[in-house]
Design an enzyme around this catalytic site. Structure first.
Site, PDB file in Angstrom:
ATOM      1  N   PRO A  16       0.842  -1.207   0.000  1.00 32.54           N
ATOM      2  CA  PRO A  16       0.000   0.000   0.000  1.00 32.54           C
ATOM      3  C   PRO A  16       0.869   1.247   0.000  1.00 32.54           C
ATOM      4  CG  PRO A  16       0.094  -0.960   2.199  1.00 32.54           C
ATOM      5  CD  PRO A  16       0.811  -1.913   1.295  1.00 32.54           C
ATOM      6  N   MET A  17       0.575   2.180  -0.916  1.00 25.26           N
ATOM      7  CA  MET A  17       1.328   3.441  -0.988  1.00 25.26           C
ATOM      8  C   MET A  17       0.366   4.577  -1.305  1.00 25.26           C
ATOM      9  SD  MET A  17       4.764   2.322  -3.080  1.00 25.26           S
ATOM     10  CE  MET A  17       3.887   1.273  -4.263  1.00 25.26           C
ATOM     11  N   GLN A  70      -6.335  -1.238   3.341  1.00 22.89           N
ATOM     12  CA  GLN A  70      -5.565  -0.892   4.533  1.00 22.89           C
ATOM     13  C   GLN A  70      -6.113   0.397   5.153  1.00 22.89           C
ATOM     14  OE1 GLN A  70      -1.488   0.958   4.925  1.00 22.89           O
ATOM     15  NE2 GLN A  70      -0.937  -1.164   5.427  1.00 22.89           N
ATOM     16  N   CYS A 100       3.293   3.247   9.120  1.00 25.54           N
ATOM     17  CA  CYS A 100       3.566   4.453   8.338  1.00 25.54           C
ATOM     18  C   CYS A 100       4.373   5.442   9.175  1.00 25.54           C
ATOM     19  CB  CYS A 100       2.281   5.104   7.859  1.00 25.54           C
ATOM     20  SG  CYS A 100       2.597   6.568   6.833  1.00 25.54           S
ATOM     21  N   ASN A 200       9.167  -6.931   3.751  1.00 29.16           N
ATOM     22  CA  ASN A 200       9.033  -5.684   2.994  1.00 29.16           C
ATOM     23  C   ASN A 200      10.262  -4.814   3.224  1.00 29.16           C
ATOM     24  OD1 ASN A 200       7.239  -2.649   3.434  1.00 29.16           O
ATOM     25  ND2 ASN A 200       7.672  -3.556   1.476  1.00 29.16           N
ATOM     26  N   ASP A 202      13.237  -2.667   0.380  1.00 26.63           N
ATOM     27  CA  ASP A 202      14.407  -2.748  -0.497  1.00 26.63           C
ATOM     28  C   ASP A 202      14.387  -3.904  -1.478  1.00 26.63           C
ATOM     29  OD1 ASP A 202      15.485  -0.427   0.509  1.00 26.63           O
ATOM     30  OD2 ASP A 202      16.754  -1.436   1.967  1.00 26.63           O
TER      31      ASP A 202
END
Length: 347
Positions: A16-17, A70, A100, A200, A202
């Site tokens: 999610p972004m 989310q 976040c 999650n 890199d």
């Protein structure tokens, strides 16, 4: 990896972004192999107030499935109410954002800020689990800072609260997105609980995806920034994981076509004005490294007419084709040497 009715072997997942994983981008990533996609993270307070922009983020299409919504918030009451509303949009599962790091989220007592208040974090997790019939998962970080890394305790307690899987970003909140993600801490989290752990942080290439599975022992991996302008990473990663062989790099044709398709989907879901405006942040990543990209990008981000944008992309593709015929481009579309950008392109 099993979450409710979802059962996928070593899934490669779209993270999610905010302002990235909208319906258009999710569908593009799905077409390029993402096993599971997530919505942008959505404010619980905005959902319960019925804020139009936030409510729109809950909408999804059948062909995105499996898809997770989310949500983030700093109180039990807001998260329970928002979870019930989000459930009505029928995602495959709900995810809680406990990771976040940005100020507008963590600064308001939500997201990664809850790592400083573990009892409150667990109260929110337990309340949301009990409020909905869908599976509930969580995404978090390894700790607030390097003096308070507590990920093994966090994942154990989230499992006890009924959370069905945990995505772990291998940085603390204080790291933000600097430095390297600590995959070793993700491996520790995997050993500390029996629910699925999703790694999650890199993953920028298919090789990174293979390495992350090997180093963390995770049940799935999640790709965020590495997918921006590069939806091809999902198919590339899955192919390498399953066969040990690398797919060819996406060509300039593939990359320009992905930009066109993203624009088309953006226009479909957001209309001409917002569809054009919100695509402007994506052209530089789709076209990065291609010959004369700065000139065409400057035209693309100023052009309000989608038909003209499509024509600019077509002309850019024709220019790349001409250079390719001259043997001046690498496999992925970049110039073979540093001197070729001095060529005059017709823009």
């Amino acid at each position: 990896m099993r979450i409710g009715q979802i059962d996928i072997d070593r899934p490669v997942i779209l993270a999610p972004m905010e302002d990235v994983t909208d319906r258009a981008f999710r569908q593009l990533c799905k077409r390029h192999g993402a096993d599971i996609v997530y919505t942008e993270f959505v404010s619980a307070e905005a959902i319960r107030r019925g804020a139009e922009k936030s409510i729109r983020k809950l909408a999804m299409d059948e062909h995105e499935r499996p898809v997770a919504v989310q949500i983030f918030g700093g109180t039990v009451e807001s998260m329970v109410e928002a979870a019930a509303i989000a459930e009505s949009y029928e995602p495959d599962y709900l995810d809680i954002n406990f990771g976040c790091p940005v100020k507008k989220v963590a600064g308001r007592g939500a997201g990664a800020a809850l790592l400083k208040e573990p009892e409150k974090l667990l109260a929110i997790a337990s309340a949301v689990v009990n409020a909905v019939s869908l599976p509930v998962t969580a995404k978090t970080r390894i700790g607030w800072d390097h003096d308070s890394i507590n990920i093994t305790d966090t994942v154990r307690r989230l499992e006890d609260a009924g959370i069905r899987a945990v995505a772990v970003h291998g940085r603390t909140r204080s790291d933000m997105y600097k430095g390297r993600a600590d995959w070793g801490r993700i491996a520790e989290a995997k050993q500390a609980c029996s629910i699925p752990v999703i790694a999650n942080g890199d993953v920028w290439s298919a090789d990174d995806a293979v390495a992350m599975f090997a180093e963390t022992g995770a049940d799935g991996i999640m790709i965020g920034r590495g997918s921006i302008g590069n939806p091809f990473i999902f198919a590339q990663a899955k192919h390498l994981i399953k066969t040990g062989e690398r797919l060819p790099l996406p060509s300039y044709r593939d990359r320009i076509e992905a930009a066109r398709e993203h624009l088309r989907l953006s226009l479909e879901y957001k209309g001409e004005k917002h569809g054009v405006l919100e695509m402007r942040r994506h052209y530089s990543t789709y076209l990065k490294g291609l010959p004369g990209v700065s000139k065409v990008r400057n035209l693309l981000v100023r052009e309000p007419d989608p038909a003209v944008i499509v024509e600019l992309l077509r002309e850019f593709e024709a220019t790349c084709e001409a250079l390719d015929r001259e043997g001046l481009l690498k496999e992925g579309g970049e110039f073979l040497n540093d001197h070729s950008p001095k060529l005059i392109l017709n823009y």
